[in-house]
Design a protein around this motif. Structure first.
Motif, mmCIF file in Angstrom:
data_model
loop_
_atom_site.group_PDB
_atom_site.id
_atom_site.type_symbol
_atom_site.label_atom_id
_atom_site.label_comp_id
_atom_site.label_asym_id
_atom_site.label_seq_id
_atom_site.Cartn_x
_atom_site.Cartn_y
_atom_site.Cartn_z
ATOM 1 N N LEU A 29 0.823 -1.190 0.117
ATOM 2 C CA LEU A 29 -0.058 -0.166 -0.033
ATOM 3 C C LEU A 29 0.769 1.237 0.021
ATOM 4 C CD1 LEU A 29 -2.809 -1.120 2.618
ATOM 5 C CD2 LEU A 29 -2.878 -1.161 -0.016
ATOM 6 N N ALA A 30 2.166 1.275 0.456
ATOM 7 C CA ALA A 30 2.959 2.306 0.366
ATOM 8 C C ALA A 30 3.290 3.021 -0.940
ATOM 9 C CB ALA A 30 4.491 2.077 1.119
ATOM 10 N N SER A 31 2.953 1.830 -1.836
ATOM 11 C CA SER A 31 3.075 2.691 -3.451
ATOM 12 C C SER A 31 1.911 3.329 -3.785
ATOM 13 C CB SER A 31 3.219 1.621 -4.614
ATOM 14 O OG SER A 31 2.029 0.701 -4.388
ATOM 15 N N GLN A 32 0.767 3.624 -2.825
ATOM 16 C CA GLN A 32 -0.150 4.328 -3.226
ATOM 17 C C GLN A 32 0.051 5.990 -2.713
ATOM 18 O OE1 GLN A 32 -3.422 3.795 -4.373
ATOM 19 N NE2 GLN A 32 -3.291 1.759 -4.407
ATOM 20 N N PRO A 33 0.018 6.956 -3.480
ATOM 21 C CA PRO A 33 0.055 8.320 -3.143
ATOM 22 C C PRO A 33 -0.559 8.856 -1.992
ATOM 23 C CG PRO A 33 -0.745 8.376 -5.520
ATOM 24 C CD PRO A 33 -1.018 6.904 -4.821
ATOM 25 N N GLY A 34 0.658 9.288 -1.026
ATOM 26 C CA GLY A 34 -0.050 9.636 0.378
ATOM 27 C C GLY A 34 -0.159 8.440 1.387
ATOM 28 N N VAL A 35 0.262 7.173 1.076
ATOM 29 C CA VAL A 35 -0.078 6.292 2.105
ATOM 30 C C VAL A 35 1.500 6.012 2.724
ATOM 31 C CG1 VAL A 35 -0.511 3.807 2.551
ATOM 32 C CG2 VAL A 35 -1.881 5.388 0.777
ATOM 33 N N GLU A 36 1.441 5.978 3.964
ATOM 34 C CA GLU A 36 2.875 5.604 4.747
ATOM 35 C C GLU A 36 2.707 4.281 5.527
ATOM 36 O OE1 GLU A 36 4.248 9.357 6.908
ATOM 37 O OE2 GLU A 36 3.352 10.388 5.381
ATOM 38 N N VAL A 37 3.586 3.505 5.279
ATOM 39 C CA VAL A 37 3.485 2.407 6.156
ATOM 40 C C VAL A 37 4.798 2.431 7.068
ATOM 41 C CG1 VAL A 37 3.475 -0.420 6.109
ATOM 42 C CG2 VAL A 37 2.208 0.887 4.514
ATOM 43 N N THR A 38 4.600 2.590 8.488
ATOM 44 C CA THR A 38 5.813 2.747 9.345
ATOM 45 C C THR A 38 6.251 1.392 9.642
ATOM 46 O OG1 THR A 38 4.548 2.512 11.259
ATOM 47 C CG2 THR A 38 4.657 4.725 10.039
ATOM 48 N N GLY A 39 5.704 0.294 9.796
ATOM 49 C CA GLY A 39 6.372 -0.600 10.411
ATOM 50 C C GLY A 39 6.325 -0.775 11.974
ATOM 51 N N TYR A 40 7.111 -1.313 12.757
ATOM 52 C CA TYR A 40 7.130 -1.170 14.382
ATOM 53 C C TYR A 40 7.709 0.344 14.695
ATOM 54 C CZ TYR A 40 8.482 -1.493 19.107
ATOM 55 O OH TYR A 40 8.674 -1.461 20.229
ATOM 56 N N VAL A 41 7.122 0.974 15.532
ATOM 57 C CA VAL A 41 7.508 2.299 16.115
ATOM 58 C C VAL A 41 8.013 2.169 17.500
ATOM 59 C CG1 VAL A 41 6.248 3.596 14.321
ATOM 60 C CG2 VAL A 41 5.487 3.100 16.400
ATOM 61 N N ASP A 42 8.898 2.754 18.210
ATOM 62 C CA ASP A 42 9.222 2.638 19.575
ATOM 63 C C ASP A 42 8.249 3.470 20.362
ATOM 64 O OD1 ASP A 42 11.366 1.134 19.558
ATOM 65 O OD2 ASP A 42 12.524 3.109 18.677
ATOM 66 N N ASP A 43 7.466 4.438 20.001
ATOM 67 C CA ASP A 43 6.628 5.361 20.409
ATOM 68 C C ASP A 43 5.428 5.818 19.623
ATOM 69 O OD1 ASP A 43 5.196 6.977 22.291
ATOM 70 O OD2 ASP A 43 6.832 8.306 22.530
ATOM 71 N N ILE A 44 4.128 5.366 19.896
ATOM 72 C CA ILE A 44 3.062 5.413 18.998
ATOM 73 C C ILE A 44 2.681 6.994 19.273
ATOM 74 C CG2 ILE A 44 1.542 4.628 20.547
ATOM 75 C CD1 ILE A 44 1.448 3.832 16.746
ATOM 76 N N LEU A 45 2.867 7.442 20.357
ATOM 77 C CA LEU A 45 1.938 8.878 20.827
ATOM 78 C C LEU A 45 2.124 9.852 19.748
ATOM 79 C CD1 LEU A 45 0.345 10.241 22.895
ATOM 80 C CD2 LEU A 45 2.289 11.010 24.010
ATOM 81 N N PRO A 46 3.649 10.057 19.036
ATOM 82 C CA PRO A 46 3.731 11.061 18.269
ATOM 83 C C PRO A 46 2.738 10.882 17.030
ATOM 84 C CG PRO A 46 5.673 10.444 18.969
ATOM 85 C CD PRO A 46 4.759 9.418 19.581
ATOM 86 N N TYR A 47 2.660 10.068 16.670
ATOM 87 C CA TYR A 47 1.791 9.361 15.450
ATOM 88 C C TYR A 47 0.175 9.831 15.646
ATOM 89 C CZ TYR A 47 5.581 7.111 13.530
ATOM 90 O OH TYR A 47 6.973 6.684 12.912
ATOM 91 N N TYR A 48 -0.457 10.004 16.804
ATOM 92 C CA TYR A 48 -1.767 10.278 17.216
ATOM 93 C C TYR A 48 -1.786 11.670 17.213
ATOM 94 C CZ TYR A 48 -3.504 5.707 18.657
ATOM 95 O OH TYR A 48 -3.867 4.332 18.917
ATOM 96 N N HIS A 49 -0.541 12.483 17.747
ATOM 97 C CA HIS A 49 -0.342 13.765 17.778
ATOM 98 C C HIS A 49 -0.087 14.457 16.574
ATOM 99 C CE1 HIS A 49 0.867 14.145 22.222
ATOM 100 N NE2 HIS A 49 -0.462 13.612 22.144
ATOM 101 N N GLN A 50 0.316 13.775 15.561
ATOM 102 C CA GLN A 50 0.390 14.403 14.137
ATOM 103 C C GLN A 50 -0.870 14.221 13.005
ATOM 104 O OE1 GLN A 50 3.171 12.255 11.054
ATOM 105 N NE2 GLN A 50 3.869 11.267 12.779
ATOM 106 N N ALA A 51 -1.660 13.248 13.667
ATOM 107 C CA ALA A 51 -2.878 12.995 12.953
ATOM 108 C C ALA A 51 -4.109 13.811 13.244
ATOM 109 C CB ALA A 51 -3.303 11.209 13.086
ATOM 110 N N SER A 52 -5.015 13.895 12.277
ATOM 111 C CA SER A 52 -6.249 14.543 12.388
ATOM 112 C C SER A 52 -7.436 13.901 12.417
ATOM 113 C CB SER A 52 -6.254 15.686 11.223
ATOM 114 O OG SER A 52 -6.415 15.258 9.807
#
Length: 406
Positions: free
Chosen positions: A280-303
């Motif tokens: 899905l990461a090949s789709q425009p605007g889609v990002e696939v992170t895999g494992y992240v150490d801290d999920i909170l920053p992702y909640y804070h940057q989302a709308s």
């Protein structure tokens, strides 16, 4: 009180649904003054380090043993007429240690996490004293037999047969566990109701809800730019219900979202993305992170938190986390299941592609609605979903046992 916890995974780090739930149960019981020993099978060597970290963090004993060959466990299940998922977490070495603890510690309570761990009790051969004096508690979490039924309805042959077999045998095991155990828990009232319909007497089954650590999940200090929406989904991304939800959103709706909002982004944040998710990461605007150490920053940057679930049951921790962070949540009625929320007030629900797109438009075009969701979600979590509050029924059961034994 001496409590043995049979956990199907080492509940640390608390970075996925069932591990979060079990970790906070253990932490709560330790804080209530109980003496705990945790037994858990290991799927890989890294988990031994997690077990040692858990032992040090909570001051408890954590006993582990490696699982054998995955293929061997599947064959064993088939030959014994068991569901494959029942034998998936079974380790003969861990069984031996469990038997020894039953003899030497004579626990007051055994708490199992997931129906698969009941197999250890079946093969431990409880003494008459243990059957009489040891309280057996089962945290089913979810009604797994229903999950397999859902998989079967969506699958084609031959996997439909595989899932139907699993659903039938897991359902049989769930009913047997209910007869054997003193108390059984599910995450939501919906699952309690569904399971109770299979029983002549459902007096031993009740809700033990999911909670949230509000010190770990909270709204961002500054609002995000909502004019260019950033959608978020979090979770273990090789887990079928998560994978299905994300694939449906991207394949069915993402092109229309991008047409309306050309700079929109969709972040898929979570460990173990399957090959389909990675593509899905090949789709425009889609990002696939895999494992992240801290999920909170992702909640804070989302709308917007998007959760288009079509499979599985039970309260979704990811939705509780998103609400605690003040994110407008758009999910299916299944995704909202078990959460004490009012659609339109705390989150939005949609069933079809058109309804999801309409909800997105409402959040984007109605600032008053967005603000209400941002305020009401965190307030609901603070009032209803602290771990200390939701786990009180567990302590009441243990306290009643202590009083009865005096």
């Amino acid at each position: 009180m001496k409590i043995l916890v049979l956990a199907h995974r080492v509940p640390y780090p608390a970075d996925k649904g069932e591990k979060i739930r079990t970790y906070h149960q253990i932490k709560y019981l330790v804080e209530q003054g109980h003496q705990l020993t945790v037994l858990a099978p290991l799927e890989d060597d890294a988990e031994q380090g997690f077990a040692e970290a858990l032992q040090q963090k909570l001051g408890i004993d954590v006993i582990t043993a490696r699982l054998g060959s995955g293929f061997g466990r599947k064959i064993s299940a088939v030959l014994r007429g068991l569901a494959v998922s029942q034998s998936h977490f079974f380790s003969p070495a861990l069984l031996a240690q469990f038997k020894q603890l039953l003899r030497t510690e004579q626990p007051d309570t055994v708490l199992c996490t997931s129906s698969a761990m009941a197999l250890y009790l079946d093969r431990a051969g409880l003494s008459e004293r243990a059957k009489r004096d040891c309280t057996l508690l089962m945290d089913f979490m979810d009604l797994d037999s229903d999950k397999w039924q859902q998989y079967a309805r969506q699958a084609s042959i031959p996997m439909r047969w595989v899932y139907q077999r699993e659903a039938r045998l897991v359902a049989r095991a769930e009913r047997q566990i209910y007869q054997q155990f003193d108390r059984c828990f599910f995450i939501s009232y919906n699952e309690v109701t569904l399971f109770s319909q299979q029983l002549a007497d459902a007096s031993k089954v009740s809700v033990l809800a999911n909670g949230l650590d509000t010190s770990a999940f909270y709204p961002a200090s500054a609002p995000v730019n909502a004019t260019e929406p950033v959608f978020l989904f979090t979770g273990v991304m090789n887990y079928k219900p998560n994978e299905d939800a994300v694939l449906w959103f991207v394949q069915s709706m993402w092109a229309q979202v991008r047409q309306q909002y050309p700079n929109a982004r969709f972040i898929i944040a979570g460990m173990s993305p399957s090959a389909k998710i990675q593509q899905l990461a090949s789709q425009p605007g889609v990002e696939v992170t895999g494992y992240v150490d801290d999920i909170l920053p992702y909640y804070h940057q989302a709308s917007i938190f998007i959760a288009p679930f079509r499979l599985a049951r039970g309260v979704q921790n990811k939705i509780l986390q998103a609400m605690a962070c003040g994110l407008p949540v758009i999910t299916t009625p299944m995704g909202a299941e078990g959460i004490a929320c009012q659609p339109g007030e705390h989150l939005l629900t949609a069933q079809t592609e058109a309804e999801f797109l309409q909800c997105i438009a409402e959040v984007q075009q109605n600032p008053a609605l967005r603000q209400a969701l941002q305020q009401n979600g965190p307030e609901l979590i603070r009032q209803r979903y602290s771990w200390e509050g939701v786990l009180q029924p567990l302590q009441r059961i243990l306290a009643a046992k202590e009083e009865a034994s005096v």
